[in-house]
Design a protein around this motif. Structure first.
Motif, PDB file in Angstrom:
ATOM      1  N   ALA A 142     -15.657   8.031  47.861  1.00  0.00           N
ATOM      2  CA  ALA A 142     -14.294   7.939  48.419  1.00  0.00           C
ATOM      3  C   ALA A 142     -14.076   6.607  49.151  1.00  0.00           C
ATOM      4  O   ALA A 142     -12.976   6.059  49.146  1.00  0.00           O
ATOM      5  CB  ALA A 142     -14.035   9.103  49.373  1.00  0.00           C
ATOM      6  N   VAL A 143     -15.122   6.091  49.765  1.00  0.00           N
ATOM      7  CA  VAL A 143     -15.009   4.825  50.502  1.00  0.00           C
ATOM      8  C   VAL A 143     -14.739   3.677  49.523  1.00  0.00           C
ATOM      9  O   VAL A 143     -13.892   2.811  49.756  1.00  0.00           O
ATOM     10  CB  VAL A 143     -16.293   4.557  51.334  1.00  0.00           C
ATOM     11  N   SER A 144     -15.449   3.690  48.390  1.00  0.00           N
ATOM     12  CA  SER A 144     -15.240   2.651  47.366  1.00  0.00           C
ATOM     13  C   SER A 144     -13.837   2.742  46.778  1.00  0.00           C
ATOM     14  O   SER A 144     -13.182   1.737  46.544  1.00  0.00           O
ATOM     15  CB  SER A 144     -16.241   2.806  46.225  1.00  0.00           C
ATOM     16  N   ARG A 145     -13.397   3.989  46.561  1.00  0.00           N
ATOM     17  CA  ARG A 145     -12.059   4.182  45.971  1.00  0.00           C
ATOM     18  C   ARG A 145     -11.002   3.634  46.937  1.00  0.00           C
ATOM     19  O   ARG A 145     -10.056   2.968  46.527  1.00  0.00           O
ATOM     20  CB  ARG A 145     -11.853   5.689  45.676  1.00  0.00           C
ATOM     21  N   GLU A 146     -11.185   3.892  48.232  1.00  0.00           N
ATOM     22  CA  GLU A 146     -10.239   3.424  49.246  1.00  0.00           C
ATOM     23  C   GLU A 146     -10.192   1.885  49.269  1.00  0.00           C
ATOM     24  O   GLU A 146      -9.128   1.275  49.338  1.00  0.00           O
ATOM     25  CB  GLU A 146     -10.668   3.979  50.617  1.00  0.00           C
ATOM     26  N   LEU A 147     -11.365   1.260  49.166  1.00  0.00           N
ATOM     27  CA  LEU A 147     -11.450  -0.210  49.155  1.00  0.00           C
ATOM     28  C   LEU A 147     -10.750  -0.777  47.919  1.00  0.00           C
ATOM     29  O   LEU A 147      -9.912  -1.681  48.012  1.00  0.00           O
ATOM     30  CB  LEU A 147     -12.920  -0.652  49.182  1.00  0.00           C
ATOM     31  N   ALA A 148     -11.071  -0.194  46.760  1.00  0.00           N
ATOM     32  CA  ALA A 148     -10.462  -0.670  45.508  1.00  0.00           C
ATOM     33  C   ALA A 148      -8.943  -0.472  45.545  1.00  0.00           C
ATOM     34  O   ALA A 148      -8.182  -1.362  45.155  1.00  0.00           O
ATOM     35  CB  ALA A 148     -11.076   0.067  44.323  1.00  0.00           C
ATOM     36  N   ASP A 149      -8.493   0.684  46.064  1.00  0.00           N
ATOM     37  CA  ASP A 149      -7.053   0.968  46.148  1.00  0.00           C
ATOM     38  C   ASP A 149      -6.351   0.000  47.090  1.00  0.00           C
ATOM     39  O   ASP A 149      -5.241  -0.443  46.820  1.00  0.00           O
ATOM     40  CB  ASP A 149      -6.817   2.404  46.659  1.00  0.00           C
ATOM     41  N   ALA A 150      -7.012  -0.304  48.229  1.00  0.00           N
ATOM     42  CA  ALA A 150      -6.405  -1.210  49.212  1.00  0.00           C
ATOM     43  C   ALA A 150      -6.202  -2.591  48.596  1.00  0.00           C
ATOM     44  O   ALA A 150      -5.155  -3.225  48.791  1.00  0.00           O
ATOM     45  CB  ALA A 150      -7.286  -1.303  50.459  1.00  0.00           C
ATOM     46  N   ILE A 151      -7.187  -3.064  47.830  1.00  0.00           N
ATOM     47  CA  ILE A 151      -7.070  -4.378  47.174  1.00  0.00           C
ATOM     48  C   ILE A 151      -5.908  -4.362  46.180  1.00  0.00           C
ATOM     49  O   ILE A 151      -5.049  -5.244  46.189  1.00  0.00           O
ATOM     50  CB  ILE A 151      -8.388  -4.755  46.460  1.00  0.00           C
ATOM     51  N   LEU A 152      -5.864  -3.310  45.353  1.00  0.00           N
ATOM     52  CA  LEU A 152      -4.812  -3.245  44.332  1.00  0.00           C
ATOM     53  C   LEU A 152      -3.432  -3.082  44.953  1.00  0.00           C
ATOM     54  O   LEU A 152      -2.471  -3.713  44.521  1.00  0.00           O
ATOM     55  CB  LEU A 152      -5.090  -2.093  43.361  1.00  0.00           C
ATOM     56  N   GLU A 153      -3.330  -2.241  46.006  1.00  0.00           N
ATOM     57  CA  GLU A 153      -2.030  -2.028  46.643  1.00  0.00           C
ATOM     58  C   GLU A 153      -1.509  -3.336  47.243  1.00  0.00           C
ATOM     59  O   GLU A 153      -0.339  -3.689  47.090  1.00  0.00           O
ATOM     60  CB  GLU A 153      -2.118  -0.952  47.735  1.00  0.00           C
ATOM     61  N   ALA A 154      -2.412  -4.062  47.933  1.00  0.00           N
ATOM     62  CA  ALA A 154      -1.993  -5.330  48.539  1.00  0.00           C
ATOM     63  C   ALA A 154      -1.529  -6.300  47.458  1.00  0.00           C
ATOM     64  O   ALA A 154      -0.505  -6.967  47.596  1.00  0.00           O
ATOM     65  CB  ALA A 154      -3.146  -5.929  49.348  1.00  0.00           C
ATOM     66  N   LYS A 155      -2.278  -6.365  46.341  1.00  0.00           N
ATOM     67  CA  LYS A 155      -1.898  -7.286  45.259  1.00  0.00           C
ATOM     68  C   LYS A 155      -0.558  -6.902  44.647  1.00  0.00           C
ATOM     69  O   LYS A 155       0.237  -7.751  44.270  1.00  0.00           O
ATOM     70  CB  LYS A 155      -2.974  -7.290  44.157  1.00  0.00           C
ATOM     71  N   GLU A 156      -0.299  -5.591  44.536  1.00  0.00           N
ATOM     72  CA  GLU A 156       0.929  -5.147  43.880  1.00  0.00           C
ATOM     73  C   GLU A 156       2.154  -5.235  44.784  1.00  0.00           C
ATOM     74  O   GLU A 156       3.244  -5.526  44.327  1.00  0.00           O
ATOM     75  CB  GLU A 156       0.753  -3.705  43.367  1.00  0.00           C
ATOM     76  N   LYS A 157       1.970  -4.950  46.085  1.00  0.00           N
ATOM     77  CA  LYS A 157       3.144  -4.836  46.955  1.00  0.00           C
ATOM     78  C   LYS A 157       3.477  -6.105  47.736  1.00  0.00           C
ATOM     79  O   LYS A 157       4.578  -6.245  48.229  1.00  0.00           O
ATOM     80  CB  LYS A 157       2.942  -3.679  47.946  1.00  0.00           C
ATOM     81  N   ILE A 158       2.523  -6.997  47.862  1.00  0.00           N
ATOM     82  CA  ILE A 158       2.770  -8.184  48.677  1.00  0.00           C
ATOM     83  C   ILE A 158       3.342  -9.299  47.800  1.00  0.00           C
ATOM     84  O   ILE A 158       2.822  -9.597  46.729  1.00  0.00           O
ATOM     85  CB  ILE A 158       1.469  -8.649  49.373  1.00  0.00           C
ATOM     86  N   LYS A 159       4.435  -9.876  48.274  1.00  0.00           N
ATOM     87  CA  LYS A 159       5.072 -10.984  47.542  1.00  0.00           C
ATOM     88  C   LYS A 159       5.464 -12.072  48.546  1.00  0.00           C
ATOM     89  O   LYS A 159       5.257 -11.913  49.749  1.00  0.00           O
ATOM     90  CB  LYS A 159       6.299 -10.476  46.800  1.00  0.00           C
ATOM     91  N   TYR A 160       6.045 -13.158  48.038  1.00  0.00           N
ATOM     92  CA  TYR A 160       6.515 -14.211  48.936  1.00  0.00           C
ATOM     93  C   TYR A 160       7.886 -13.848  49.477  1.00  0.00           C
ATOM     94  O   TYR A 160       8.744 -13.389  48.726  1.00  0.00           O
ATOM     95  CB  TYR A 160       6.646 -15.549  48.186  1.00  0.00           C
ATOM     96  N   CYS A 161       8.097 -14.096  50.775  1.00  0.00           N
ATOM     97  CA  CYS A 161       9.423 -13.952  51.370  1.00  0.00           C
ATOM     98  C   CYS A 161      10.323 -15.015  50.723  1.00  0.00           C
ATOM     99  O   CYS A 161       9.933 -16.170  50.598  1.00  0.00           O
ATOM    100  CB  CYS A 161       9.339 -14.163  52.879  1.00  0.00           C
ATOM    101  N   SER A 162      11.525 -14.614  50.314  1.00  0.00           N
ATOM    102  CA  SER A 162      12.397 -15.559  49.612  1.00  0.00           C
ATOM    103  C   SER A 162      12.929 -16.644  50.543  1.00  0.00           C
ATOM    104  O   SER A 162      13.445 -17.656  50.089  1.00  0.00           O
ATOM    105  CB  SER A 162      13.554 -14.809  48.961  1.00  0.00           C
ATOM    106  N   ARG A 163      12.804 -16.442  51.866  1.00  0.00           N
ATOM    107  CA  ARG A 163      13.255 -17.478  52.802  1.00  0.00           C
ATOM    108  C   ARG A 163      12.122 -18.399  53.236  1.00  0.00           C
ATOM    109  O   ARG A 163      12.221 -19.613  53.114  1.00  0.00           O
ATOM    110  CB  ARG A 163      13.856 -16.827  54.047  1.00  0.00           C
TER     111      ARG A 163
END
Ligand SMILES: [Zn+2]
Length: 199
Positions: free
Chosen positions: A39-60
């Motif tokens: 479960a710890v590995s899954r949480e780490l892998a999910d955190a990396i993927l979530e950050a990559k998917e949801k984080i973008k550049y602010c348009s300003r």
């Protein structure tokens, strides 16, 4: 890597690609991960993927953000006359920690470095100029790193922005030369901001 089972070698290989992680640390991390519950590995892998998917550049401001505009750009309480230009999103974190700056930011995502083939076009300078057309900033504080590339970037910005009527300042020296803004301690960085000089 022949001492490792193939999946371990793969994990060590991927970890070695991270900044500051040498082969020994990569090996230690890999065996640590393998010793933890699944479960710890899954949480780490999910955190990396979530950050990559949801984080973008602010348009300003080109900061990394989940919301667009980012929380800083959306904050109407800040000083709309002050803009601080930094190289990297993590520099904003460093500046915010000083508690000395109340204006807005712009992130260039690098600095001018002819040796590495990075010119002004590779940085978020076009975005900066577009943004300036629609805002009322009076002073632009250049808080690029205190190294050759950071200085070259500061001088370039002064050259193109001064004729547009802005007051261009550079955070004061006192920061370790050749260093990274993000690693400067809060007090030093705060003083450096207070002691900024006209470019
Ligand atoms: Zn923003």
């Amino acid at each position: 890597m022949r001492y490792f089972a193939r999946p371990i070698a793969r994990l060590v290989g991927q970890l070695t690609k991270l900044p500051g992680i040498g082969p020994k640390t990569a090996q230690r991390l890999a065996f640590h991960i393998l010793g933890e519950p699944r479960a710890v590995s899954r949480e780490l892998a999910d955190a990396i993927l979530e950050a990559k998917e949801k984080i973008k550049y602010c348009s300003r401001c080109c900061n990394l953000t989940e919301e667009d505009p980012c929380l800083i750009c959306s904050d109407r309480e800040r000083d709309g006359k002050l803009l601080c230009v930094v190289e990297h999103p993590q520099d904003i974190v460093a500046m915010e920690k000083t508690g000395e700056f109340q204006g807005y930011y712009h992130t260039l995502h690098g600095s001018i470095s002819p040796i590495d083939g990075i010119g002004p076009e590779e940085l978020k300078i076009k975005e900066l100029l577009n943004r300036l057309e629609e805002s009322n900033f009076e002073e632009i504080i250049v808080a690029t790193d205190p190294n050759v590339e950071g200085e070259a970037t500061a001088l370039y910005l002064a050259r193109i922005l001064k004729p547009l009527g802005y007051r261009i300042t550079r955070i004061a020296h006192g920061l370790p030369i050749g260093g990274d803004l993000e690693y400067a301690d809060e007090v030093t960085l705060g003083k450096s901001l207070q002691g900024r000089k006209e470019l």
